[in-house]
Design an enzyme around this catalytic site. Structure first.
Site, PDB file in Angstrom:
ATOM      1  N   THR A   1       0.813  -1.210   0.000  1.00 19.97           N
ATOM      2  CA  THR A   1       0.000   0.000   0.000  1.00 19.97           C
ATOM      3  C   THR A   1       0.854   1.271   0.000  1.00 19.97           C
ATOM      4  O   THR A   1       1.997   1.253   0.478  1.00 19.97           O
ATOM      5  CB  THR A   1      -0.906  -0.002   1.252  1.00 19.97           C
ATOM      6  N   ASP A   2       0.262   2.365  -0.466  1.00 22.60           N
ATOM      7  CA  ASP A   2       0.962   3.661  -0.399  1.00 22.60           C
ATOM      8  C   ASP A   2       1.025   4.195   1.033  1.00 22.60           C
ATOM      9  O   ASP A   2       1.793   5.118   1.320  1.00 22.60           O
ATOM     10  CB  ASP A   2       0.295   4.689  -1.330  1.00 22.60           C
ATOM     11  N   GLU A   3       0.222   3.607   1.939  1.00 18.96           N
ATOM     12  CA  GLU A   3       0.189   4.143   3.311  1.00 18.96           C
ATOM     13  C   GLU A   3       1.522   3.967   4.038  1.00 18.96           C
ATOM     14  O   GLU A   3       1.771   4.614   5.046  1.00 18.96           O
ATOM     15  CB  GLU A   3      -0.929   3.484   4.126  1.00 18.96           C
TER      16      GLU A   3
ATOM     17  N   TYR B   1      -1.922  -0.428  11.065  1.00 17.21           N
ATOM     18  CA  TYR B   1      -2.076  -1.106   9.762  1.00 17.21           C
ATOM     19  C   TYR B   1      -0.875  -0.813   8.866  1.00 17.21           C
ATOM     20  O   TYR B   1      -0.213  -1.726   8.366  1.00 17.21           O
ATOM     21  CB  TYR B   1      -3.372  -0.648   9.062  1.00 17.21           C
TER      22      TYR B   1
ATOM     23  N   LYS C   1       2.134  -3.239   7.382  1.00 20.55           N
ATOM     24  CA  LYS C   1       2.413  -3.439   5.953  1.00 20.55           C
ATOM     25  C   LYS C   1       3.857  -3.030   5.641  1.00 20.55           C
ATOM     26  O   LYS C   1       4.546  -3.685   4.851  1.00 20.55           O
ATOM     27  CB  LYS C   1       1.436  -2.615   5.091  1.00 20.55           C
TER      28      LYS C   1
END
Ligand code: NAD
Ligand code: DAU
Length: 364
Positions: free
Chosen positions: A145-147, A171, A175
């Site tokens: 993810t970009d997060e 989260y 990741k």
């Protein structure tokens, strides 16, 4: 296209997908089997987010095999590798909802970190036993993810693949940790890995805990449309079919050890997204009392540690792999609303029971 027709010289005709019963995974499985004549094995734990109904149309398809289980179950995963001899694994399995990670981080550590580590380790042992083209062409593709890159200021440049990692939620931290493990298995052991970091997906089969399906569901149910904080947070939206085509392209042509950012080139504030959804619903399914869906908007307490802006710089995948998103936000969101209006039985099934408990806890 047949797996035999590619220039990669694949001799193994099976891919192993994890988390294929969730939102992106089930879209990926459908798209894959519609385009490529190859076996897919789907390993999924069927958590609250996994739904066998998403893939029930494949029940009779001899190319599709479902295995109920945990990516962290070493014995099961080792047996699957031995039995199915996949030429690639695509790891979608994860706990994926930021708000849930704030309430219960433990599950995120277990699946996203420990589970990914165990999957990598089983893949490494399997890969070490391969030889020739089978060894050279094997890929472990990790869907991320970009997060992991944290939050951008309004005028900051979009995330490139070399942007520093700065995760802000349990989260995204889990990741980020899994991305680092994947990288380390390439650098230390030579496992041919690929990582994709995509922006916010939307489209069919998304569980209505995430913004877009939640707003559609609440609007039709006459409930409030909750906007966290001031609603000016920005996300970079990509239609799920475009993310799936990007993942297929990375699997086909990405360089082992590389990461690829995937974005739809659609930055929007949350308030804009909710307003667009309300306008589409006003046309598609006007309210009986003649009022606009917008009147249901309600500003609620902000998410703790809420990232202000995400934006993807997709130049690498566009330039190196010649991939581009097909959908604009306008076309993708129209398709998405039409799908949810057409699939109210699916929505009713997934929003019973435990879903209600979650909504009561989160929006109390
Ligand atoms: P999702 O929550 O809809 O689906 C996750 C799936 O994984 C479910 O089917 C669930 O049953 C399964 N699963 C969970 N724990 C498991 C375990 N221990 N073993 C086996 N299966 C397990 O998630 P999604 O939105 O489809 O996201 C898929 C992947 O893409 C995730 O890795 C997520 O981090 C990543 N991602 C999602 C988005 C997005 O916008 N949804 C964007 C970028 C990256
Ligand atoms: O950026 C990629 C990520 O996108 C993925 O890695 C995650 O798995 C996925 O869940 C998504 O994370 P977000 O937190 O951005 O998505 P979500 O749909 O939960 O929220 C989108 C934005 O809308 C976010 O700024 C929070 C806000 N929001 C969300 C909900 C559920 C609201 O304002 N109200 C809500 O009720």
């Amino acid at each position: 296209m047949s797996a035999w027709d590619t220039s990669l010289g694949w001799s193994l005709m099976t891919i192993l997908v994890t988390g294929g019963s969730g939102f992106i995974g089930s879209n990926f499985v459908h798209d894959w089997l519609a385009q490529i004549d190859e076996q897919i094995v789907n390993l999924d734990l069927l958590t609250y987010a996994g739904n066998q109904e998403n893939l029930s149309s494949l029940d009779e398809d001899p190319r599709y095999t479902f295995i109920h289980g945990d990516i962290g179950d070493i014995e099961l995963v080792s047996n699957l590798f031995a039995l199915h001899q996949p030429r690639a694994i695509i790891n979608f399995a994860a706990e994926s909802h930021v708000d849930r990670s704030i309430h219960t981080p433990e599950a995120f550590v277990q699946t996203n970190i420990v589970g990914t580590y165990r999957l990598l380790d089983c893949a490494l042992r399997y890969w070490n036993e391969l030889s020739g083209d089978e060894k050279t062409n094997f890929r472990f593709l990790h869907v991320s993810t970009d997060e992991v890159y944290g939050s951008l200021d309004p005028n900051e440049a979009a995330f490139t693949e070399t942007h520093r990692y700065e995760p802000n939620s349990p989260y995204s931290a889990s990741k980020a940790s899994s991305d680092h493990l994947v990288r380390s298995y390439h650098r230390t052991y030579g496992l041919p890995v690929l990582t994709t970091n995509s922006s916010n997906n939307y489209g069919p089969y998304q569980f209505p805990e995430k913004l877009i399906p939640l707003i559609i569901h609440n609007a039709l149910a006459g409930k409030t449309l909750p906007i966290y904080g001031d609603g000016q947070q920005i996300r970079d939206w990509i239609y799920v079919g475009d993310n799936c085509s990007a993942i297929r392209r990375v699997l086909e042509a990405g360089r082992a050890g590389e990461t690829y950012n995937i974005g739809g080139l659609n930055e929007k504030t949350n308030l804009d997204v909710v307003t667009i959804l309300c306008d589409i619903l006003d046309n598609a399914q006007p309210k009986a009392d003649g009022t606009a869906y917008k009147s249901q908007i309600s500003y609620v307490q902000d998410r703790a540690g809420h990232d202000r802006r995400y934006a993807i710089d997709a130049k690498k995948i566009i330039g190196d792999l010649n991939w581009r998103p097909v959908e604009s936000f306008d076309t993708g969101i129209q398709k998405t609303v039409a799908w949810y209006l057409d699939q109210q039985d699916w929505v009713a099934n997934v929003t019973s029971g435990a879903y209600r408990e979650w909504v009561e806890k989160q929006y109390a």
